[in-house]
Design an enzyme around this catalytic site. Structure first.
Site, PDB file in Angstrom:
ATOM      1  N   ARG A  41     152.346  32.726  18.227  1.00 39.59           N
ATOM      2  CA  ARG A  41     152.630  32.614  16.793  1.00 39.59           C
ATOM      3  C   ARG A  41     153.152  31.228  16.456  1.00 39.59           C
ATOM      4  NH1 ARG A  41     157.425  31.302  13.565  1.00 39.59           N
ATOM      5  NH2 ARG A  41     157.114  32.255  11.522  1.00 39.59           N
ATOM      6  N   THR A  85     165.830  27.449  12.710  1.00 42.22           N
ATOM      7  CA  THR A  85     165.220  26.170  12.369  1.00 42.22           C
ATOM      8  C   THR A  85     166.289  25.231  11.847  1.00 42.22           C
ATOM      9  OG1 THR A  85     163.150  27.252  11.717  1.00 42.22           O
ATOM     10  CG2 THR A  85     163.515  25.032  10.874  1.00 42.22           C
ATOM     11  N   GLY A 136     154.781  29.005  13.100  1.00 43.09           N
ATOM     12  CA  GLY A 136     155.283  29.033  11.739  1.00 43.09           C
ATOM     13  C   GLY A 136     155.039  27.721  11.023  1.00 43.09           C
ATOM     14  N   ASP A 137     155.826  27.480  10.003  1.00 39.87           N
ATOM     15  CA  ASP A 137     155.630  26.310   9.154  1.00 39.87           C
ATOM     16  C   ASP A 137     156.251  25.037   9.717  1.00 39.87           C
ATOM     17  OD1 ASP A 137     158.229  27.594   8.536  1.00 39.87           O
ATOM     18  OD2 ASP A 137     158.456  25.903   7.172  1.00 39.87           O
ATOM     19  N   GLY A 140     158.230  31.447   7.982  1.00 43.32           N
ATOM     20  CA  GLY A 140     157.274  30.360   7.906  1.00 43.32           C
ATOM     21  C   GLY A 140     155.924  30.734   7.336  1.00 43.32           C
ATOM     22  N   THR A 143     163.038  26.288   5.539  1.00 37.22           N
ATOM     23  CA  THR A 143     163.511  27.186   6.580  1.00 37.22           C
ATOM     24  C   THR A 143     163.260  28.610   6.122  1.00 37.22           C
ATOM     25  OG1 THR A 143     165.395  27.767   8.002  1.00 37.22           O
ATOM     26  CG2 THR A 143     165.874  27.336   5.691  1.00 37.22           C
ATOM     27  N   GLY A 144     163.203  29.531   7.062  1.00 39.80           N
ATOM     28  CA  GLY A 144     162.958  30.926   6.699  1.00 39.80           C
ATOM     29  C   GLY A 144     161.627  31.407   7.241  1.00 39.80           C
TER      30      GLY A 144
END
Length: 337
Positions: free
Chosen positions: A225, A197, A227-228, A251, A248-249
């Site tokens: 899927r 990201t 994520g954030d 999510g 980041t990371g």
């Protein structure tokens, strides 16, 4: 004229880059300024700075900046990135300006610059988010060409290696980071965090804030899927009265706390960008308990005074800062575990 739903309110690529371990991240007021996640942020910041140094709008800067990363065609971000476990690359992105206008795309395939599609969603539709085939249909209608579905050599190798041990079983919670069959592996084989990201926030010379976030999602994720990163309030949030933040990371855990919105609200309460990011990280750790050691999440933020900061769960996160022609550098993120 813009029609959209309101959501809650460096010179060149040759710019100097170096790492400041323990650099004090909250300093004197600076504008314009741009910060972005990970070491790929150096090149992204340089493109954003070209806009900011000429008096351009922060919104244009954060779009142009992350487009550099999207175009890099490596295994981390963009069409050359690690695929999902079915072998397809799907991209997510969002963008937000100083007026709380925002746009987002998710589960988008075969489009090189999802951040630009997200901006078109913001500017040309009454919606905030388009997903999947609908997002792709909109992109094509807006003149974005369909790109071939081809993995980069690095991503192709990584995917083939993952398939050797994937043993995919559609059982709830069967995946875990130890066997690298979770929503995605949390580490590369060399032990470095898998960062797929880039999030960017900027303030222009007029003092206005904007942000963007773009990703290929976690490598080898379950098909579908999300994520954030494309979620306003999770992966990105901007409040022009207060500040802007991005994440980041992993999510899923950013979503649990509406992470970027939380960071901005903490800054509203008077916390510095660094301390606001730290408190958001601490909240994730309280929720995850002992499982926090198996994940990485990092936040970065700037406030209306031009102060910046970042914090993460584990050692290894860094972010890039640019506020002058000769000031484009990496900061090692402070961490808790």
């Amino acid at each position: 004229m813009l029609h959209r739903r309101r959501f809650l309110q460096l010179g060149s690529l040759g710019l100097t880059s170096f790492s400041f371990a323990g650099f004090r991240s909250a300093g004197a007021a600076r504008k314009p300024i741009v910060i972005s996640t990970w070491d790929t942020g150096i090149a992204a910041n340089a493109a954003a700075w070209q806009v900011l140094r000429n008096g351009g709008r922060a919104l244009d800067a954060v779009e142009k900046g992350v487009m550099v990363t999207e175009a890099s065609q490596n295994c981390c971000v963009g069409l050359g990135a690690n695929p999902d476990r079915d072998g397809f690359v799907t991209l997510d992105s969002c963008i937000m300006d100083e007026h709380a206008n925002c746009g987002s795309v998710a589960f988008l395939e075969r489009i090189k610059h999802p951040v630009s599609v997200a901006r078109r969603v913001m500017e040309k539709t009454p919606h905030v988010m388009l997903v999947g085939s609908g997002a792709q249909q909109f992109a094509v209608a807006e003149g974005f060409p369909l790109e071939p579905q081809v993995l980069s050599p690095e991503a192709d190798k990584a995917y083939k290696n993952w398939l050797l041990k994937s043993e995919y079983k559609p059982v709830i919670n069967i995946e875990n980071s130890k066997n690298q069959t979770a929503y995605a592996p949390t580490r590369f084989e060399n032990g470095e965090w898998n960062h797929d990201t880039i999030g960017m926030v900027a303030m222009d010379a007029q003092g206005n804030l904007s942000g963007s976030c773009t990703t290929s999602g976690m490598g080898f994720k379950m098909r579908g899927r999300l994520g954030d990163s494309p979620i306003i309030g999770a992966g990105l949030f901007v409040d022009n009265e207060v500040g802007a933040a991005t994440a980041t990371g992993q999510g899923e855990d950013v979503i649990r706390i509406c992470g970027s919105h939380l960071v901005v609200e903490l800054m509203r309460q008077g916390h510095s960008p660094e301390n606001a990011c730290k408190k958001a990280v601490e909240r994730i750790i309280r929720i995850k308990g002992n499982k926090a050691k198996d994940i990485q999440v990092g936040f970065i933020a700037i406030n209306k005074q031009g102060e910046y900061g970042g914090y993460c769960i584990q050692k290894g996160f860094n972010f890039a800062v640019c506020y002058a022609d000769d000031k484009n550098f990496l900061v090692d993120g402070k961490y808790i575990l």
